[in-house]
Motif scaffolding. Sequence first.
Motif, PDB file in Angstrom:
ATOM      1  N   PRO A  43      -6.011   4.875   0.333  1.00 44.45           N
ATOM      2  CA  PRO A  43      -7.140   4.016  -0.033  1.00 44.45           C
ATOM      3  C   PRO A  43      -6.977   3.544  -1.477  1.00 44.45           C
ATOM      4  O   PRO A  43      -6.150   4.062  -2.214  1.00 44.45           O
ATOM      5  CB  PRO A  43      -8.347   4.949   0.120  1.00 44.45           C
ATOM      6  CG  PRO A  43      -7.790   6.315  -0.084  1.00 44.45           C
ATOM      7  CD  PRO A  43      -6.373   6.277   0.423  1.00 44.45           C
ATOM      8  N   GLY A  44      -7.767   2.603  -1.849  1.00 38.36           N
ATOM      9  CA  GLY A  44      -7.714   2.130  -3.225  1.00 38.36           C
ATOM     10  C   GLY A  44      -6.996   0.807  -3.352  1.00 38.36           C
ATOM     11  O   GLY A  44      -6.615   0.194  -2.355  1.00 38.36           O
ATOM     12  N   ARG A  77       0.859  -1.190   0.000  1.00 35.63           N
ATOM     13  CA  ARG A  77       0.000   0.000   0.000  1.00 35.63           C
ATOM     14  C   ARG A  77       0.892   1.235   0.000  1.00 35.63           C
ATOM     15  O   ARG A  77       1.906   1.281   0.714  1.00 35.63           O
ATOM     16  CB  ARG A  77      -0.889   0.037   1.251  1.00 35.63           C
ATOM     17  CG  ARG A  77      -1.815  -1.149   1.422  1.00 35.63           C
ATOM     18  CD  ARG A  77      -2.933  -1.211   0.398  1.00 35.63           C
ATOM     19  NE  ARG A  77      -3.836  -0.082   0.433  1.00 35.63           N
ATOM     20  CZ  ARG A  77      -4.934  -0.010   1.167  1.00 35.63           C
ATOM     21  NH1 ARG A  77      -5.268  -1.018   1.940  1.00 35.63           N
ATOM     22  NH2 ARG A  77      -5.689   1.056   1.110  1.00 35.63           N
TER      23      ARG A  77
END
Length: 164
Positions: free
Chosen positions: A108-109, A95
């Motif tokens: 996010p994502g 991430r």
Amino acid sequence: MTRNKLAAHKTIAEKQRAYDADILNSQKKIMAYSSNGTTVPLVDVDVSHVEFIGGLWRVQDKFLCKIQMVRDVPFVLGERVPRNERNLFEFYRARCVCENCYGKFLAPGPEKIVAKYTTDNGTYWSYGDTVEQARAFLGIKLYDEYMDLIHSVVCKNQPKENQK
């Protein structure tokens, strides 16, 4: 705690002077703002846990994950992707790390894939949206790094005029 890159005070000494001045100014009830929307008196927060950003003192959230820089992008590595390849690259789910006025947080994502290859000369990293992209970018990086060595081995029987 690491400094927030958005901080108005560029040095710790500069921040300390501003913090001390605001603490001593008893006529103002200076507050520090938290990411959850609450406020706390600045006097109750240690100087190492706040930054002055956007005209306000902001309590910095703790970020306990280990950050790995990959091509100048901060990542937190997750689980290793189970793959057996002839190239001996390692792949990890990862991430991106972002930062706002309250500190670092995981973006996010969708996750990215990070590729790693350790040599005697160091560890090489790349990332992509897929294993294939991460592998390709790492392969390009390794070729750029070892181009002369590769060329000398794979073209050793070529006439000199064909070699560059």
